[in-house]
Write a protein that holds these residues in place. Structure first.
Motif, PDB file in Angstrom:
ATOM      1  N   LEU A 171      36.159   1.122  72.355  1.00 53.33           N
ATOM      2  CA  LEU A 171      36.551  -0.122  73.011  1.00 53.33           C
ATOM      3  C   LEU A 171      35.317  -0.696  73.698  1.00 53.33           C
ATOM      4  O   LEU A 171      34.419   0.055  74.100  1.00 53.33           O
ATOM      5  N   THR A 202      41.385   8.079  79.845  1.00 50.90           N
ATOM      6  CA  THR A 202      42.495   7.196  80.197  1.00 50.90           C
ATOM      7  C   THR A 202      42.477   6.890  81.688  1.00 50.90           C
ATOM      8  O   THR A 202      42.466   7.804  82.522  1.00 50.90           O
ATOM      9  N   THR A 261      41.230  -3.271  84.167  1.00 53.03           N
ATOM     10  CA  THR A 261      41.801  -3.346  82.826  1.00 53.03           C
ATOM     11  C   THR A 261      42.131  -1.921  82.394  1.00 53.03           C
ATOM     12  O   THR A 261      41.345  -1.000  82.606  1.00 53.03           O
ATOM     13  N   GLN A 262      43.317  -1.757  81.818  1.00 52.31           N
ATOM     14  CA  GLN A 262      43.809  -0.419  81.491  1.00 52.31           C
ATOM     15  C   GLN A 262      43.259   0.063  80.155  1.00 52.31           C
ATOM     16  O   GLN A 262      43.279  -0.671  79.150  1.00 52.31           O
ATOM     17  N   VAL A 263      42.802   1.305  80.155  1.00 49.20           N
ATOM     18  CA  VAL A 263      42.372   1.970  78.922  1.00 49.20           C
ATOM     19  C   VAL A 263      43.234   3.221  78.745  1.00 49.20           C
ATOM     20  O   VAL A 263      43.317   4.048  79.651  1.00 49.20           O
ATOM     21  N   THR A 264      43.874   3.326  77.591  1.00 49.90           N
ATOM     22  CA  THR A 264      44.721   4.472  77.294  1.00 49.90           C
ATOM     23  C   THR A 264      44.272   5.089  75.981  1.00 49.90           C
ATOM     24  O   THR A 264      44.201   4.404  74.961  1.00 49.90           O
ATOM     25  N   GLY A 279      40.414  -3.956  77.625  1.00 52.05           N
ATOM     26  CA  GLY A 279      41.135  -2.690  77.633  1.00 52.05           C
ATOM     27  C   GLY A 279      42.213  -2.658  76.566  1.00 52.05           C
ATOM     28  O   GLY A 279      42.508  -3.668  75.927  1.00 52.05           O
ATOM     29  N   GLY A 280      42.795  -1.485  76.375  1.00 54.20           N
ATOM     30  CA  GLY A 280      43.859  -1.354  75.383  1.00 54.20           C
ATOM     31  C   GLY A 280      44.169   0.100  75.109  1.00 54.20           C
ATOM     32  O   GLY A 280      43.737   0.997  75.852  1.00 54.20           O
ATOM     33  N   SER A 281      44.914   0.316  74.043  1.00 60.20           N
ATOM     34  CA  SER A 281      45.305   1.666  73.636  1.00 60.20           C
ATOM     35  C   SER A 281      44.610   2.023  72.339  1.00 60.20           C
ATOM     36  O   SER A 281      44.662   1.250  71.372  1.00 60.20           O
ATOM     37  N   VAL A 282      43.967   3.181  72.323  1.00 61.65           N
ATOM     38  CA  VAL A 282      43.286   3.656  71.125  1.00 61.65           C
ATOM     39  C   VAL A 282      43.548   5.141  70.957  1.00 61.65           C
ATOM     40  O   VAL A 282      43.950   5.819  71.909  1.00 61.65           O
ATOM     41  N   SER A 291      38.157  -7.564  80.958  1.00 60.79           N
ATOM     42  CA  SER A 291      38.973  -7.695  79.746  1.00 60.79           C
ATOM     43  C   SER A 291      38.517  -6.653  78.742  1.00 60.79           C
ATOM     44  O   SER A 291      37.467  -6.023  78.930  1.00 60.79           O
TER      45      SER A 291
END
Length: 123
Positions: A18, A89, A117-120, A9-12, A7
């Motif tokens: 993060l 990313t 978990t995706q990190v962008t 992850g997200g967009s920054v 858990s």
């Protein structure tokens, strides 16, 4: 059955931070090695950071920016990511294993994997 659940992850934006978490179904003390890997579209999965028998190892691309830590009391592995860049990313995966030999960032030395978990990171 072993479960690893990532858990955080997200967009920054570039330069942001993060913290990823990986919750293990059993005691993290059982695992000789735990690590974080990432996979960008069209690329192979690569090792980012690992903690093996108390020693930490980082990929050159993240040294000085990422910190891996392991809280055995909470059965959780963390990855603090600072100064993020667009090239960070990727989908980030938590992994665990019991092998005593092999490189800390070698994918084949790990037995169990989370779903990712995706990190962008945007510029």
């Amino acid at each position: 059955q072993v479960q690893l659940v990532e858990s955080g992850g997200g967009s920054v934006q570039s330069g942001g931070s993060l913290r990823l978490s990986c919750a293990a179904s059993g005691s993290t003390r059982n695992w000789f090695r735990m690590g974080w890997f990432r996979q960008a579209p069209g690329k192979e999965r690569e090792g980012v950071a690992a903690v093996v028998s108390g020693s930490t190892t980082y990929a050159d691309s993240v040294k000085g920016r990422f910190t891996i830590s392991r809280d055995n009391a909470k059965n959780t592995l963390y990855l603090q990511m600072n100064s993020l860049k667009p090239e960070d990313t990727a989908m980030y995966y938590c992994a665990a294993g019991g092998r005593y030999d092999g490189g800390a960032l070698t994918r084949t030395t790990y037995d169990y994997w989370g779903q990712g978990t995706q990190v962008t990171v945007s510029s």
